[in-house]
Design a protein around this motif. Sequence first.
Motif, PDB file in Angstrom:
ATOM      1  N   GLN A 470      27.649  64.576  -4.544  1.00 51.15           N
ATOM      2  CA  GLN A 470      26.935  65.265  -4.268  1.00 51.15           C
ATOM      3  C   GLN A 470      27.762  64.208  -2.363  1.00 51.15           C
ATOM      4  OE1 GLN A 470      23.527  66.084  -4.612  1.00 51.15           O
ATOM      5  NE2 GLN A 470      23.294  68.666  -5.123  1.00 51.15           N
ATOM      6  N   GLY A 472      30.010  62.249  -2.292  1.00 47.96           N
ATOM      7  CA  GLY A 472      31.293  62.211  -2.183  1.00 47.96           C
ATOM      8  C   GLY A 472      31.934  60.966  -3.355  1.00 47.96           C
ATOM      9  N   TRP A 480      35.272  66.702  -5.246  1.00 51.84           N
ATOM     10  CA  TRP A 480      35.385  67.673  -5.373  1.00 51.84           C
ATOM     11  C   TRP A 480      34.951  68.336  -4.476  1.00 51.84           C
ATOM     12  CZ3 TRP A 480      31.687  68.112 -10.271  1.00 51.84           C
ATOM     13  CH2 TRP A 480      32.978  67.676 -11.514  1.00 51.84           C
ATOM     14  N   PRO A 481      35.752  69.207  -4.392  1.00 50.84           N
ATOM     15  CA  PRO A 481      35.823  70.789  -3.577  1.00 50.84           C
ATOM     16  C   PRO A 481      34.129  70.866  -3.493  1.00 50.84           C
ATOM     17  CG  PRO A 481      37.547  71.379  -5.221  1.00 50.84           C
ATOM     18  CD  PRO A 481      36.998  69.200  -5.576  1.00 50.84           C
ATOM     19  N   PRO A 482      33.547  72.030  -2.849  1.00 53.10           N
ATOM     20  CA  PRO A 482      32.007  71.890  -2.949  1.00 53.10           C
ATOM     21  C   PRO A 482      31.972  73.454  -3.597  1.00 53.10           C
ATOM     22  CG  PRO A 482      33.096  71.740  -0.019  1.00 53.10           C
ATOM     23  CD  PRO A 482      33.968  72.208  -1.187  1.00 53.10           C
ATOM     24  N   GLU A 483      32.379  74.361  -4.104  1.00 52.45           N
ATOM     25  CA  GLU A 483      32.130  75.130  -4.983  1.00 52.45           C
ATOM     26  C   GLU A 483      32.351  74.491  -6.668  1.00 52.45           C
ATOM     27  OE1 GLU A 483      36.410  75.406  -4.531  1.00 52.45           O
ATOM     28  OE2 GLU A 483      35.063  75.365  -3.057  1.00 52.45           O
ATOM     29  N   THR A 485      31.227  71.330  -7.031  1.00 53.58           N
ATOM     30  CA  THR A 485      30.112  70.743  -6.958  1.00 53.58           C
ATOM     31  C   THR A 485      28.648  71.191  -7.150  1.00 53.58           C
ATOM     32  OG1 THR A 485      30.817  69.051  -5.947  1.00 53.58           O
ATOM     33  CG2 THR A 485      28.543  68.874  -5.544  1.00 53.58           C
ATOM     34  N   ALA A 486      28.488  72.828  -6.986  1.00 55.93           N
ATOM     35  CA  ALA A 486      27.812  73.636  -6.580  1.00 55.93           C
ATOM     36  C   ALA A 486      27.762  73.829  -8.886  1.00 55.93           C
ATOM     37  CB  ALA A 486      28.509  74.453  -5.773  1.00 55.93           C
TER      38      ALA A 486
END
Length: 498
Positions: A470, A472, A480-483, A485-486
Amino acid sequence: MADLAEIAAAGQAAGWPDSVTAWLRSDAAAPERPAVVVIRNGPNLVLGPVTITDHLGAEVDHAGKTALCRCGQSASKPACDAACIRAGFDDAKSPDRVPDRRDTYHGQQVTIFDNRGICQHSGYCSDRLPGVFHAGGEPFVTPSGGRMDEIIRAVRDCPSGALSFGIDDDIEARAQADWDGTRPASIMITADGPYRLTGGIDVLDGGGQPIPRAQGASEEHCALCRCGHSQNKPFCSGMHWYVEFHDPPRPDQPTVYEWLGGYPALLRMTRLFYEKHVPADDLLGPLFAGMSPDHPQRVAAWLGEVFGGPARYSGSYGGYPRMISQHVGRHIDDEHRARWVSLLTTAAAEAGLPNDPEFRAAFGSYIEWGSRLAVENSQADSRPPQHMPMPSWGWQTAAGPPGSRVSAVSPAPAADVPVTLPAAGETPSFAAHVKTMFREVDRRSMRFAFDLWSRDDVTTHAPEILARLQAGTMPCDGAWPPERTAAFARWVDEGMAP
């Protein structure tokens, strides 16, 4: 620190001035000007905005008013526990003390002023510059036996304030010997030795009057007795060596940082390196000509954190990304690197860092490893990973097997397998989703801590991994791209399915 109410009660029974015991019990604010008040036959009261550190450079908590032992018998050193009163401590000066006499020694480039009557025998002059300062010999000083810059360094490092120097027509340069008044008010509690005061702290008697200092003594720095046996109380005369004064035992298994002597020892080394060795070297001199004035402090803070000390570099300068930025574009080659290692090793010996094989192995392995990374990170085509954790070097530390880190000069890593993210409403699982998000290079770079392809390891370290994703700072070569990490967060929140 000290229980001031308890000390006040004991002091009142022993006949201390009412003004002193009442002030110890009060909530009165500490004075704005830093001071040490030397209580007759009692402790040192530290007042005002003074930083107190231990011998490793770690700050000691105090509320602007504390009592430090000077009888040497407190069970809670360095804090006073009223042992001075119970033991009948006598702080009178000894008639056998070294006379208060200032001597002048003329040399070709510099004149040295010295008063043996206040020397604390730290050895900072005679151990480091034996061609100029002769322990046990006469004359004690031969100013023409060394370089002027080294003599000035030795004078400025004298903790007792016994030494000073002059250059032009023997006019004393006391302001320069006293660091031009640039040091903050601080007290170092040395290991098995005295309190070292710097920054112009007033030394007062119980009535608030300045305690007379020896002829020519510095007003900016001095050393106060802590063992209770000085012949020149309240100032140190080196008797702690002869009475074998000791602090409580240190840990059986000290960290590398504790063993080497902490931040003060590292700063001695980096100052010698950047002030003495680097400017005289035709290879490194140009490379460091534009360094910032506090560069020795920065490198000492970095090394201290690496070897297990406090996060002084991360907290003050920015951590790993800051260090990377100092190397990018510098074009350091292996000849630079080898010279840096050689001269830093020499400076470590001159600064008195430990010489045992175990320490030298730990120290040498890190500077060899770290300097090679500096070469990589400084090349024109390098791509240093920005979010690696701070190195942590202990007695058993290894950098890991070859290939276990992301090299700044290696090609960009490719994805090993296609990443599979859980669909809406699908329960995330480790095997089907989480494991595919971690590349082989991610796994290799973290194998020193845990295995990113092991569900057990990732489950155990999930909160730490998620926090870094989260923020970075993981993976080390880019967030990572946000998706993704989510998706990892969903896996954690929904029970970390196999």
